[in-house]
Design a protein around this motif. Structure first.
Motif: not given
Length: 156
Positions: A45-51, A126-135
Motif C-alpha cells: 500500500x502506498x499512502x499519498x498525501x493529497x494536494x 484489507x486495508x491496514x492502518x498506516x500508523x497508530x492513532x485515533x480515528x
C-alpha cells in the motif's frame, strides 16, 4: 510418447509472477492436466498525501480571506493525517453486511490493523492502518466507490 517432466515448472511460475507485475493483478491461477498453480501477492500500500488547494485571493472582503486561512490550515492538517485509498474499488467499512465496522470515529487503531476493505476486481483487499492513532473522521460511506489516492479516513 514423451515422459512427463518431474517436479514443478519453475519457468512457468516465473512467467506467472511477471504477468502479476505487468498487470497489477493480485493473484493468478492456472490448471494444466493434473497440476494447478496459483501465484498471489500482497499489494504494497502506498499512502499519498493529497494536494491542498490554496484559497483564492478575495479583494473585496478581507474578513473572508481571514476566515479562509484557518480553513486552509485545517485542510492541510487533515491531509497529512489522511489515509488514502491505495486502489480504485468499492469501500466497505465492515467485514460483512450487518457486521460491526472495523473502526469507529473516536476509536483508536494500531498500525497494521484492518480499517476497511476495498473490493477491486471481485477481490476483497484489507486495508491496514498506516500508523497508530485515533480515528478522527471517516470520509467515506459503506459501499461507496473510491478512487486511487482519495482520502478515506483521518487518523491522528
Amino acid at each position: 510418447m514423451a515422459d512427463k517432466k518431474p517436479g514443478i515448472d519453475k519457468t512457468l511460475i516465473r512467467d506467472l509472477a511477471n504477468i502479476l507485475n505487468d498487470t497489477d493483478l493480485t493473484e493468478i491461477e492456472i490448471e494444466q492436466e493434473d497440476i494447478r498453480i496459483r501465484v498471489s501477492r500482497t499489494i504494497a500500500t502506498q499512502y499519498v498525501q493529497a494536494p491542498v488547494a490554496a484559497p483564492l485571493p478575495v479583494a473585496a472582503a478581507p474578513v473572508q480571506a481571514a476566515v479562509a486561512a484557518p480553513a486552509a490550515e485545517a485542510a492541510a492538517a487533515a491531509s497529512k493525517n489522511a489515509v488514502t485509498a491505495p486502489m480504485v474499488g468499492t469501500c466497505y467499512l465492515a467485514p460483512s453486511p450487518g457486521a460491526r465496522a472495523f473502526v469507529e470515529v473516536g476509536g483508536t487503531v494500531k498500525e497494521g490493523q484492518t480499517i476497511l476493505i476495498i473490493e477491486a476486481m471481485k477481490t476483497m483487499n484489507q486495508i491496514p492502518a498506516p500508523r497508530s492513532g485515533k480515528v478522527v473522521e471517516i470520509l467515506v460511506q459503506d459501499g461507496t466507490p473510491v478512487e486511487y489516492g482519495e482520502a478515506v479516513m483521518i487518523i491522528e
